[in-house]
Design a protein around this motif. Structure first.
Motif, PDB file in Angstrom:
ATOM      1  N   GLU A  43       0.847  -1.201   0.000  1.00  6.94           N
ATOM      2  CA  GLU A  43       0.000   0.000   0.000  1.00  6.94           C
ATOM      3  C   GLU A  43       0.881   1.249   0.000  1.00  6.94           C
ATOM      4  O   GLU A  43       2.025   1.232   0.478  1.00  6.94           O
ATOM      5  CB  GLU A  43      -0.882  -0.012   1.246  1.00  6.94           C
ATOM      6  N   GLU A  44       0.339   2.341  -0.527  1.00  9.53           N
ATOM      7  CA  GLU A  44       1.101   3.597  -0.594  1.00  9.53           C
ATOM      8  C   GLU A  44       1.615   4.028   0.779  1.00  9.53           C
ATOM      9  O   GLU A  44       2.706   4.571   0.898  1.00  9.53           O
ATOM     10  CB  GLU A  44       0.230   4.707  -1.186  1.00  9.53           C
ATOM     11  N   ARG A  45       0.833   3.752   1.815  1.00 12.28           N
ATOM     12  CA  ARG A  45       1.228   4.145   3.168  1.00 12.28           C
ATOM     13  C   ARG A  45       2.578   3.540   3.554  1.00 12.28           C
ATOM     14  O   ARG A  45       3.333   4.116   4.336  1.00 12.28           O
ATOM     15  CB  ARG A  45       0.148   3.714   4.146  1.00 12.28           C
TER      16      ARG A  45
ATOM     17  N   ARG B 188       4.960   2.566   1.322  1.00 10.72           N
ATOM     18  CA  ARG B 188       5.877   2.608   0.178  1.00 10.72           C
ATOM     19  C   ARG B 188       7.313   2.930   0.609  1.00 10.72           C
ATOM     20  O   ARG B 188       8.270   2.392   0.062  1.00 10.72           O
ATOM     21  CB  ARG B 188       5.376   3.644  -0.829  1.00 10.72           C
TER      22      ARG B 188
ATOM     23  N   ARG C 159       1.263  -1.902  -6.240  1.00 13.75           N
ATOM     24  CA  ARG C 159       0.659  -0.954  -5.302  1.00 13.75           C
ATOM     25  C   ARG C 159      -0.838  -0.901  -5.585  1.00 13.75           C
ATOM     26  O   ARG C 159      -1.297  -0.090  -6.392  1.00 13.75           O
ATOM     27  CB  ARG C 159       1.322   0.415  -5.428  1.00 13.75           C
TER      28      ARG C 159
ATOM     29  N   GLY D 234      -3.386   0.240  -4.191  1.00 16.89           N
ATOM     30  CA  GLY D 234      -4.187   1.415  -3.888  1.00 16.89           C
ATOM     31  C   GLY D 234      -4.221   2.459  -4.982  1.00 16.89           C
ATOM     32  O   GLY D 234      -5.080   3.346  -4.974  1.00 16.89           O
ATOM     33  N   ARG D 235      -3.299   2.373  -5.956  1.00 21.82           N
ATOM     34  CA  ARG D 235      -3.266   3.411  -6.974  1.00 21.82           C
ATOM     35  C   ARG D 235      -3.099   2.869  -8.388  1.00 21.82           C
ATOM     36  O   ARG D 235      -3.065   3.636  -9.349  1.00 21.82           O
ATOM     37  CB  ARG D 235      -2.127   4.391  -6.693  1.00 21.82           C
ATOM     38  N   SER D 236      -3.002   1.546  -8.526  1.00 18.07           N
ATOM     39  CA  SER D 236      -2.776   0.966  -9.839  1.00 18.07           C
ATOM     40  C   SER D 236      -4.062   0.380 -10.410  1.00 18.07           C
ATOM     41  O   SER D 236      -4.896  -0.167  -9.686  1.00 18.07           O
ATOM     42  CB  SER D 236      -1.723  -0.149  -9.757  1.00 18.07           C
TER      43      SER D 236
ATOM     44  N   THR E 249      -0.243  -4.282   3.467  1.00 17.21           N
ATOM     45  CA  THR E 249      -1.179  -3.198   3.194  1.00 17.21           C
ATOM     46  C   THR E 249      -1.937  -2.846   4.469  1.00 17.21           C
ATOM     47  O   THR E 249      -1.892  -3.576   5.461  1.00 17.21           O
ATOM     48  CB  THR E 249      -2.220  -3.576   2.108  1.00 17.21           C
TER      49      THR E 249
END
Length: 309
Positions: free
Chosen positions: A8-10, A12, A35, A37-39, A59
């Motif tokens: 997850e981006e959090r 990264r 990722r 959450g954004r892909s 995540t």
């Protein structure tokens, strides 16, 4: 080996799992990072059978990564940890039901979809610790001293979704965190997030045989291989207040290498603990995985102690 990490981006830029990915790459393994959450993900391609030796999840609770991991498991791919085991601890209401039914020392737990339902809890149970059922990293954990205070918090709690409440366990204000990696247990202590400092940096501490046995049993009950357990030393003994799949492993020596080796071992073995461990916990059947003995020189599950406090 070829591994897929769902990050997850959090997380990264966090040391865990970034350092593990770096270590595995340095050892010559191919590590793909997704990722979720954004892909934009084409699911049929993402979980193509045979494309990876294992999938690893890091995540947030409630994030989309768990859906991907479960999709990978559904087509027979190895996941770390087992996808159903992760679901069993990500939902704190479910985790409490499983743990209590299997005899783990956990506090009584109430669950409610709406905060006003918690107001039915008897006053004798206060103070309460109230938190989201899908919370993580101490998010939105509240110590609620009285029923009046619970009513006053209703607007704030309404935004948190499913909630759980547990009677507060009197303790010294220090949380004990036990990490399991590669069959070894490591203990750290840190200030409670409910304390005046909101949690402080941890330090390695010796691990008692009693707490080590409980931490090992947690892995067997939930079917986890890489995990963390939050323990409070209450007036009646140790109490398990949270279980985390793939935690930060803070204060574990050489954590990246140890976790990396554990991931490779699990990938080569097609996973770790029996996939039926969680099913057994839900049905009341005895789990097929024997609970490890308390730490001893001949035990695979060993407790690692620091050289001093």
């Amino acid at each position: 080996m070829r591994l897929c990490f769902l990050v997850e981006e959090r997380y990264r830029h966090d040391g865990m799992p970034r350092e593990v990915i770096r270590q595995l790459s340095a050892w010559g393994h191919q590590v793909d990072v997704v990722r979720p959450g954004r892909s934009l993900i084409r699911m049929s391609d993402a979980v193509r059978a045979g494309s990876h030796d294992a999938w690893v999840l890091k995540t947030v609770s409630g994030g989309p990564g768990l859906t991907l991991l479960e999709a990978a498991a559904a087509v027979g791919l190895t996941t770390v940890n087992d996808a159903r085991s992760i679901r069993g601890v990500r939902d704190k209401a479910l985790a409490a039901a499983i743990g209590r039914s299997r005899g783990l020392p956990m506090p009584p737990t109430y669950a409610a979809a709406r905060p006003e339902a918690l107001e039915e809890i008897p006053e004798a149970e206060f103070p309460l610790v109230v938190k989201p059922a899908d919370g993580s990293s101490g998010r939105a954990v509240r110590l609620v001293p009285t029923p009046d205070r619970l009513r006053a918090l209703r607007p704030e709690l309404a935004a948190e979704g499913m909630l759980i409440a547990q009677p507060y366990v009197p303790n010294s204000g220090i949380d004990l965190k036990v990490y399991c990696v590669g069959g070894e247990l490591y203990a750290t202590e840190r200030g409670s997030p409910l304390g005046p400092d909101g949690g402080t940096r941890g330090r390695r501490v010796p691990l008692s045989a009693e707490v080590a046995a409980i931490a090992a049993e947690v892995g067997a009950v939930y079917g986890l291989d890489l995990y963390g357990v939050d323990v409070l030393l209450g007036p009646d003994g140790p109490v398990v207040v949270d279980v985390n799949d793939f935690p930060s492993f803070k204060e574990v020596p050489d954590a990246a290498a140890r976790v990396g080796r554990a991931v490779l071992e699990l990938a080569r073995g097609g996973g770790g603990r029996s996939r039926s461990a969680l099913v057994g916990a839900l049905t009341g059947a005895e789990p097929p995985v024997r609970t490890p003995e308390p730490p001893a020189a001949t035990s695979r599950m060993t407790a690692t102690v620091s050289g001093g406090r």
